[in-house]
Design an enzyme around this catalytic site. Structure first.
Site, short mmCIF file in Angstrom:
data_model
loop_
_atom_site.label_atom_id
_atom_site.label_comp_id
_atom_site.label_asym_id
_atom_site.label_seq_id
_atom_site.Cartn_x
_atom_site.Cartn_y
_atom_site.Cartn_z
CE1 TYR A 1 8.47 -9.47 5.45
CE2 TYR A 1 10.30 -8.30 5.44
CZ TYR A 1 9.48 -9.50 4.75
OH TYR A 1 10.37 -10.00 3.71
CB CYS B 1 -7.06 -4.93 -4.77
SG CYS B 1 -8.12 -3.93 -3.15
CB CYS C 1 -9.47 -7.44 2.58
SG CYS C 1 -7.88 -6.67 2.05
CG ASP C 2 -4.29 -11.87 3.75
OD1 ASP C 2 -4.74 -11.91 4.49
OD2 ASP C 2 -3.01 -11.49 2.57
CB CYS D 1 0.63 11.49 0.98
SG CYS D 1 0.05 13.53 0.32
S1 SF4 Z 1 -7.85 -2.63 2.30
FE1 SF4 Z 1 -7.55 -4.47 1.17
S2 SF4 Z 1 -9.92 -4.06 -0.20
FE2 SF4 Z 1 -9.11 -2.29 0.49
S3 SF4 Z 1 -7.99 -0.78 -0.80
FE3 SF4 Z 1 -6.32 -2.52 0.52
S4 SF4 Z 1 -5.95 -4.67 -0.38
FE4 SF4 Z 1 -7.44 -3.91 -1.13
S1 SF4 Z 2 -2.97 14.77 -1.80
FE1 SF4 Z 2 -1.12 12.35 -1.34
S2 SF4 Z 2 -2.32 10.74 -0.56
FE2 SF4 Z 2 -4.12 12.07 -1.98
S3 SF4 Z 2 -4.05 12.23 -4.18
FE3 SF4 Z 2 -2.10 13.67 -3.70
S4 SF4 Z 2 -0.55 12.29 -3.87
FE4 SF4 Z 2 -2.72 11.42 -3.02
#
Ligand code: SF4
Ligand code: SF4
Length: 371
Positions: free
Chosen positions: A21, A255, A276-277, A347
């Site tokens: 993965y 983050c 970002c990574d 979600c």
């Molecule tokens: S994509 Fe990278 S910089 Fe953006 S919220 Fe996720 S970990 Fe943080």
């Molecule tokens: S709608 Fe879903 S993704 Fe958006 S804040 Fe609520 S739980 Fe989180």
């Protein structure tokens, strides 16, 4: 400029393992240069000089891969010694490294201990889950080698935590994973959901984690964690720690829980910088540490609108009672609907989990406060 956090790839995407993965292997495979090789010392030096000039208060260097120990111990000795020569007296410098552990020996561990590296050890809980996806180039599981590394880190007094990737398979076995980690004395645990390949529909891999599986995983892990807490045993699980911290009115340190992308700097072995990574891709390249100033790198991020993009909140989230804790998760897991920002892929997992756990999260908050 706030405290700086810099993520380095001293061995680029190179790795001695072939974990099924691996998101960085996936990212690297679709950019023009998949592997930049080992980071030359002059790249490390240029980065240190520019970074300590830009940082205020503190700076964290986090080494990642691929497998960052492939760069060799001498690279790190040189890096740390150049930091000592260059960093001004008032600047606090922290080091961290994320490793698969298979190349660690006494010399590495003594070096980590002497220089106060915080080590993140990749360990997928128990043997069955770990060896299913974390294999070497010959297809052999690596569980025994990682456990050996963990014992060596402990004996040498190195501070470390374990990082567990949550696959659909592991989610089903979280009871055994958590109890194995606790029996093994792994006090600091972090669980992160696995990512599907960038250019593929989510859910199609043998390791994929569905929102339903993630919801059930979060609920079960929370039950187990909470029961331990009630019995006076506290295991640090980064996600739960952050939620408790947020209920206390603080900003999360992770983050992916802030609701927007932070100011990160991912520095590849050739000096290329990305935001970002999860976005070490050609179209997100901000510049190069050898030829660009820190201000130019920040300008590159602004021109991309990288942080701004992450600030757009979908209508459904604006009206959601869980938004203060969820914040639509990490941008990399967000969906895009006809150019509109969409909700997080997980979600339903988040909404289900918060409804289930919030009263006990509040209890945990007061139990932890009184400890
Ligand atoms: S994509 Fe990278 S910089 Fe953006 S919220 Fe996720 S970990 Fe943080
Ligand atoms: S709608 Fe879903 S993704 Fe958006 S804040 Fe609520 S739980 Fe989180």
């Amino acid at each position: 400029m706030p405290p700086l956090s810099i993520l380095l790839k001293p061995a680029s995407s190179g790795c001695n393992l072939r974990c099924a993965y691996c998101f960085y292997a996936d990212e690297a495979s679709i950019r023009t240069v998949p592997n930049y090789g080992l980071m030359p010392r002059e790249v490390g030096h240029a980065l240190i000089e520019k970074a300590v000039g830009a940082a205020e208060g503190s700076i964290t260097f986090l080494f990642q891969g691929g497998e960052p120990t492939l760069a060799g111990l001498d690279f790190y000795r040189d890096f740390v010694s150049h930091v000592k020569e260059t960093a001004p007296g008032g600047l606090a410098v922290q080091y961290a490294i994320q490793t698969n552990g298979t190349l660690l020996d006494g010399d590495w561990c003594r070096f980590f201990q002497e220089n106060r590296f915080l080590v993140g050890l990749s360990l997928d809980g128990n043997r069955v889950c770990h060896d299913r996806f974390r294999r070497d180039g010959t297809g052999k599981g690596t569980y025994d080698r990682v456990i050996k590394a963990a014992r060596l880190l402990e004996e040498t007094g190195v501070e470390y935590n374990v990082l567990t990737v949550v696959t659909g398979h592991l989610a089903k076995h979280i009871q055994s994973v958590f109890s194995t980690l606790c029996k093994g004395g792994f006090r600091f645990q972090q669980y992160i959901p696995c990512l599907d390949p960038l250019e593929e529909t989510r859910g199609g891999q043998g390791y994929s984690l569905s929102p339903e599986q993630y919801e059930s995983f979060l609920k079960t892990l929370f039950d187990l964690w909470y029961r331990e807490l009630q019995q006076g045993r506290y295991w640090s699980i980064r996600y739960f720690d952050n939620l408790v911290w947020m209920l206390d009115g603080h900003a999360p340190e992770q983050c992916s829980m802030r609701g927007y992308c932070g100011l990160q700097y991912l520095v590849e072995a050739d000096g290329s910088v990305y935001p970002c990574d999860f976005y070490g891709l050609d179209q997100y390249r901000l510049g190069n540490i050898l030829s660009n100033s820190w201000a130019e790198l920040d300008r590159g991020r602004e021109e991309l609108g990288f942080v701004e993009m992450s600030l757009r909140v979908p209508e459904e989230c604006k009206n959601c009672q869980w938004y203060p804790l969820c914040r639509n998760g990490c941008r990399r897991d967000r969906t895009v609907e006809e150019d509109r920002p969409g909700r997080n892929y997980y979600c339903r997992a988040y909404a289900g989990f918060f409804a289930y756990a919030l009263p006990r999260l509040r209890q945990a908050q007061s139990m932890l406060r009184s400890r």
